[in-house]
Design a protein around this motif. Structure first.
Motif, PDB file in Angstrom:
ATOM      1  N   SER A 278      -3.571   7.497  12.316  1.00  0.00           N
ATOM      2  CA  SER A 278      -4.837   6.900  12.728  1.00  0.00           C
ATOM      3  C   SER A 278      -5.888   7.953  13.063  1.00  0.00           C
ATOM      4  O   SER A 278      -7.088   7.659  13.079  1.00  0.00           O
ATOM      5  CB  SER A 278      -4.632   5.983  13.934  1.00  0.00           C
ATOM      6  N   LEU A 279      -5.452   9.184  13.317  1.00  0.00           N
ATOM      7  CA  LEU A 279      -6.400  10.258  13.596  1.00  0.00           C
ATOM      8  C   LEU A 279      -7.176  10.659  12.348  1.00  0.00           C
ATOM      9  O   LEU A 279      -8.333  11.082  12.426  1.00  0.00           O
ATOM     10  CB  LEU A 279      -5.664  11.479  14.159  1.00  0.00           C
ATOM     11  N   ASP A 280      -6.538  10.515  11.190  1.00  0.00           N
ATOM     12  CA  ASP A 280      -7.156  10.942   9.932  1.00  0.00           C
ATOM     13  C   ASP A 280      -7.715   9.789   9.102  1.00  0.00           C
ATOM     14  O   ASP A 280      -8.587  10.005   8.250  1.00  0.00           O
ATOM     15  CB  ASP A 280      -6.128  11.711   9.087  1.00  0.00           C
ATOM     16  N   ASN A 281      -7.201   8.590   9.314  1.00  0.00           N
ATOM     17  CA  ASN A 281      -7.606   7.446   8.490  1.00  0.00           C
ATOM     18  C   ASN A 281      -7.933   6.233   9.363  1.00  0.00           C
ATOM     19  O   ASN A 281      -7.304   5.179   9.256  1.00  0.00           O
ATOM     20  CB  ASN A 281      -6.481   7.100   7.503  1.00  0.00           C
ATOM     21  N   PRO A 282      -8.911   6.382  10.247  1.00  0.00           N
ATOM     22  CA  PRO A 282      -9.171   5.310  11.222  1.00  0.00           C
ATOM     23  C   PRO A 282      -9.582   3.981  10.604  1.00  0.00           C
ATOM     24  O   PRO A 282      -9.236   2.916  11.131  1.00  0.00           O
ATOM     25  CB  PRO A 282     -10.292   5.899  12.093  1.00  0.00           C
ATOM     26  N   PHE A 283     -10.303   4.016   9.480  1.00  0.00           N
ATOM     27  CA  PHE A 283     -10.800   2.761   8.936  1.00  0.00           C
ATOM     28  C   PHE A 283      -9.686   1.901   8.348  1.00  0.00           C
ATOM     29  O   PHE A 283      -9.821   0.672   8.261  1.00  0.00           O
ATOM     30  CB  PHE A 283     -11.895   3.032   7.898  1.00  0.00           C
ATOM     31  N   ALA A 284      -8.575   2.528   7.963  1.00  0.00           N
ATOM     32  CA  ALA A 284      -7.431   1.748   7.490  1.00  0.00           C
ATOM     33  C   ALA A 284      -6.920   0.829   8.590  1.00  0.00           C
ATOM     34  O   ALA A 284      -6.452  -0.285   8.335  1.00  0.00           O
ATOM     35  CB  ALA A 284      -6.314   2.684   7.019  1.00  0.00           C
ATOM     36  N   TYR A 285      -7.018   1.291   9.835  1.00  0.00           N
ATOM     37  CA  TYR A 285      -6.549   0.504  10.978  1.00  0.00           C
ATOM     38  C   TYR A 285      -7.520  -0.628  11.298  1.00  0.00           C
ATOM     39  O   TYR A 285      -7.100  -1.722  11.708  1.00  0.00           O
ATOM     40  CB  TYR A 285      -6.350   1.422  12.189  1.00  0.00           C
TER      41      TYR A 285
ATOM     42  N   ALA B 174       0.801  -4.561   9.287  1.00  0.00           N
ATOM     43  CA  ALA B 174      -0.143  -3.710  10.022  1.00  0.00           C
ATOM     44  C   ALA B 174      -0.171  -2.341   9.374  1.00  0.00           C
ATOM     45  O   ALA B 174       0.756  -1.960   8.654  1.00  0.00           O
ATOM     46  CB  ALA B 174       0.260  -3.572  11.491  1.00  0.00           C
ATOM     47  N   GLN B 175      -1.240  -1.614   9.638  1.00  0.00           N
ATOM     48  CA  GLN B 175      -1.236  -0.189   9.319  1.00  0.00           C
ATOM     49  C   GLN B 175      -0.566   0.504  10.500  1.00  0.00           C
ATOM     50  O   GLN B 175      -1.087   0.507  11.603  1.00  0.00           O
ATOM     51  CB  GLN B 175      -2.636   0.345   9.124  1.00  0.00           C
ATOM     52  N   ALA B 176       0.608   1.055  10.252  1.00  0.00           N
ATOM     53  CA  ALA B 176       1.405   1.654  11.320  1.00  0.00           C
ATOM     54  C   ALA B 176       1.111   3.143  11.467  1.00  0.00           C
ATOM     55  O   ALA B 176       0.420   3.745  10.646  1.00  0.00           O
ATOM     56  CB  ALA B 176       2.891   1.437  11.026  1.00  0.00           C
ATOM     57  N   GLY B 177       1.672   3.716  12.522  1.00  0.00           N
ATOM     58  CA  GLY B 177       1.596   5.155  12.725  1.00  0.00           C
ATOM     59  C   GLY B 177       0.514   5.587  13.681  1.00  0.00           C
ATOM     60  O   GLY B 177      -0.646   5.204  13.519  1.00  0.00           O
ATOM     61  N   VAL B 178       0.898   6.363  14.687  1.00  0.00           N
ATOM     62  CA  VAL B 178      -0.058   6.853  15.672  1.00  0.00           C
ATOM     63  C   VAL B 178      -0.883   8.001  15.107  1.00  0.00           C
ATOM     64  O   VAL B 178      -2.115   8.006  15.161  1.00  0.00           O
ATOM     65  CB  VAL B 178       0.661   7.283  16.962  1.00  0.00           C
ATOM     66  N   ARG B 179      -0.223   8.996  14.528  1.00  0.00           N
ATOM     67  CA  ARG B 179      -0.947  10.200  14.076  1.00  0.00           C
ATOM     68  C   ARG B 179      -1.799   9.928  12.840  1.00  0.00           C
ATOM     69  O   ARG B 179      -2.850  10.524  12.662  1.00  0.00           O
ATOM     70  CB  ARG B 179       0.049  11.330  13.815  1.00  0.00           C
TER      71      ARG B 179
ATOM     72  N   ASN C  22       0.836  -1.210   0.000  1.00  0.00           N
ATOM     73  CA  ASN C  22       0.000   0.000   0.000  1.00  0.00           C
ATOM     74  C   ASN C  22       0.865   1.251   0.000  1.00  0.00           C
ATOM     75  O   ASN C  22       2.026   1.227   0.433  1.00  0.00           O
ATOM     76  CB  ASN C  22      -0.977  -0.019   1.187  1.00  0.00           C
ATOM     77  N   PRO C  23       0.342   2.376  -0.483  1.00  0.00           N
ATOM     78  CA  PRO C  23       1.143   3.597  -0.670  1.00  0.00           C
ATOM     79  C   PRO C  23       1.215   4.488   0.564  1.00  0.00           C
ATOM     80  O   PRO C  23       1.400   5.694   0.440  1.00  0.00           O
ATOM     81  CB  PRO C  23       0.403   4.303  -1.808  1.00  0.00           C
ATOM     82  N   TYR C  24       1.081   3.929   1.758  1.00  0.00           N
ATOM     83  CA  TYR C  24       1.232   4.710   2.993  1.00  0.00           C
ATOM     84  C   TYR C  24       2.578   5.444   3.004  1.00  0.00           C
ATOM     85  O   TYR C  24       2.682   6.565   3.477  1.00  0.00           O
ATOM     86  CB  TYR C  24       1.091   3.782   4.197  1.00  0.00           C
ATOM     87  N   TYR C  25       3.611   4.785   2.491  1.00  0.00           N
ATOM     88  CA  TYR C  25       4.867   5.476   2.203  1.00  0.00           C
ATOM     89  C   TYR C  25       5.429   4.930   0.894  1.00  0.00           C
ATOM     90  O   TYR C  25       4.855   4.010   0.297  1.00  0.00           O
ATOM     91  CB  TYR C  25       5.869   5.367   3.359  1.00  0.00           C
TER      92      TYR C  25
ATOM     93  N   LEU D 189      -5.926   5.372  18.523  1.00  0.00           N
ATOM     94  CA  LEU D 189      -6.622   4.263  17.887  1.00  0.00           C
ATOM     95  C   LEU D 189      -5.636   3.171  17.500  1.00  0.00           C
ATOM     96  O   LEU D 189      -5.932   1.978  17.640  1.00  0.00           O
ATOM     97  CB  LEU D 189      -7.382   4.748  16.655  1.00  0.00           C
ATOM     98  N   TYR D 190      -4.467   3.568  17.008  1.00  0.00           N
ATOM     99  CA  TYR D 190      -3.447   2.569  16.663  1.00  0.00           C
ATOM    100  C   TYR D 190      -3.152   1.676  17.863  1.00  0.00           C
ATOM    101  O   TYR D 190      -3.145   0.446  17.764  1.00  0.00           O
ATOM    102  CB  TYR D 190      -2.176   3.267  16.185  1.00  0.00           C
ATOM    103  N   ALA D 191      -2.902   2.293  19.027  1.00  0.00           N
ATOM    104  CA  ALA D 191      -2.614   1.526  20.234  1.00  0.00           C
ATOM    105  C   ALA D 191      -3.784   0.619  20.596  1.00  0.00           C
ATOM    106  O   ALA D 191      -3.592  -0.537  20.996  1.00  0.00           O
ATOM    107  CB  ALA D 191      -2.306   2.473  21.388  1.00  0.00           C
ATOM    108  N   ALA D 192      -4.990   1.124  20.446  1.00  0.00           N
ATOM    109  CA  ALA D 192      -6.176   0.326  20.770  1.00  0.00           C
ATOM    110  C   ALA D 192      -6.284  -0.901  19.872  1.00  0.00           C
ATOM    111  O   ALA D 192      -6.650  -1.993  20.326  1.00  0.00           O
ATOM    112  CB  ALA D 192      -7.429   1.187  20.650  1.00  0.00           C
ATOM    113  N   THR D 193      -5.952  -0.745  18.580  1.00  0.00           N
ATOM    114  CA  THR D 193      -6.033  -1.893  17.680  1.00  0.00           C
ATOM    115  C   THR D 193      -4.973  -2.935  18.026  1.00  0.00           C
ATOM    116  O   THR D 193      -5.237  -4.142  17.956  1.00  0.00           O
ATOM    117  CB  THR D 193      -5.885  -1.485  16.206  1.00  0.00           C
TER     118      THR D 193
END
Length: 322
Positions: A88-95, A81-86, A34-37, A148-152
């Motif tokens: 997850s604030l903008d793209n919660p469904f990816a997590y 996994a879908q990584a990254g804490v911040r 995926n193009p996350y980076y 949210l990342y931590a919660a998942t």
């Protein structure tokens, strides 16, 4: 032996795959690229995995596809996994898709497999939240996630515990602490700092860089993963969770100073208040993992950052030609 590695094109997954191949183990790698980076970096990692490596481009949330490629594997190393804490604030469904549905998909593969003997999966130090005592110990309740990342990731641990209870799956969860090193992720702070320094743009430090992190070099992470691989769970503790870190808390400002020194360029720094999701300090108690397999992190930040910088300078040149 055949091993399934999820997230094989990722930072940790690539290094784990490389280490297993060096042992003569057959590796089946999956990744959705995926193009996350920058996907060029993921593809470059994959090109380095050759003899004994088979790659499948698929999403771990596609359960039937994962089940097919996982036939006959004895161990699953699940680090996708879908990584990254911040983020997850903008793209919660990816997590939700990658970290929850994806983890459940892997659990179901292991549950119904006749060959899988051990599932090793990646968790995160972020599960401890912002109020846990230092150093973090696995006996902490970890029920106050600050993102949210931590919660998942904590939800993944709980799902795994339930599958062990219900179906007897042998599993080990690993709570990674701030991994860094060559072939790392561009979204990680140290990589972004290097980019900013080289490009002459300001980099952001929270609280003037006085936050502290347990920076863990990738070779030490791989050594811990292999230690768990070599010491699977027994009947008395079929599901285990271990910290895997460097057991040292270092100032982020000191990390930037090392980058400045080895890049040979001074950083332009902007200081901002700490976001609510960020802890002031992280530090791992790794005594449990040491008792299991002798895990002893050996790479200090003063050694690891120059190695990263050497690779990073080379990658900056090569990526324009990829």
């Amino acid at each position: 032996m055949r091993v399934l590695v999820t997230g094989a094109a990722g930072f940790v997954g690539y290094h784990i795959s490389e280490a297993l191949l060096a042992r003569g183990i057959e590796v089946v790698g999956v990744d959705d690229l995926n193009p996350y980076y920058d996907v060029r970096l993921k593809q470059a990692r994959l090109r380095r995995l050759r003899k004994g490596f088979t790659f499948h481009h698929l999403d771990i949330a596609d359960h039937e596809a994962v089940r097919r490629v996982g036939e006959g594997v004895e161990v699953i190393l699940h680090v996708a996994a879908q990584a990254g804490v911040r983020y997850s604030l903008d793209n919660p469904f990816a997590y939700a898709v990658s970290n929850l549905t994806g983890h459940l998909s892997i659990l179901e593969v292991a549950r119904h497999s006749k060959s899988v003997k051990h599932l090793i999966y990646a968790s995160s130090s972020s599960v401890y939240g912002t109020g846990s005592a230092l150093p973090y110990e696995e006996t902490e309740r970890a029920d106050r996630p600050s993102s949210l990342y931590a919660a998942t990731k904590r939800a993944d641990e709980l799902m795994s515990a339930s599958y062990t209870h219900l179906f007897g799956l042998k599993q080990t969860g690993l709570r990674f602490f701030t991994v860094y090193g060559p072939w790392g992720r561009p979204d990680m702070a140290y990589f972004g700092f290097a980019e900013a320094i080289m490009e002459g743009v300001p980099l952001t430090l929270y609280e003037n860089g006085m936050l502290k992190r347990d920076f863990t070099y990738i070779d030490d992470i791989v050594a811990g993963v292999l230690g768990v691989f070599d010491h699977p769970p027994g009947e008395e503790a079929p599901h285990r969770v271990f910290n895997i870190g460097n057991r040292r808390a270092e100032y982020v400002r000191d990390l930037v100073g090392l980058l400045e020194r080895h890049l040979g360029i001074g950083a332009k720094i902007v200081s901002l208040p700490k976001p609510d999701a960020d802890p002031v300090e992280t530090c791992a108690d790794v005594s449990a993992l040491h008792r299991l397999c002798g895990y002893t992190p050996r790479t200090r930040l003063e050694e690891g950052i120059p190695r990263f910088v050497a690779w990073y300078k080379d990658w900056r040149v090569k990526r324009t030609a990829v």
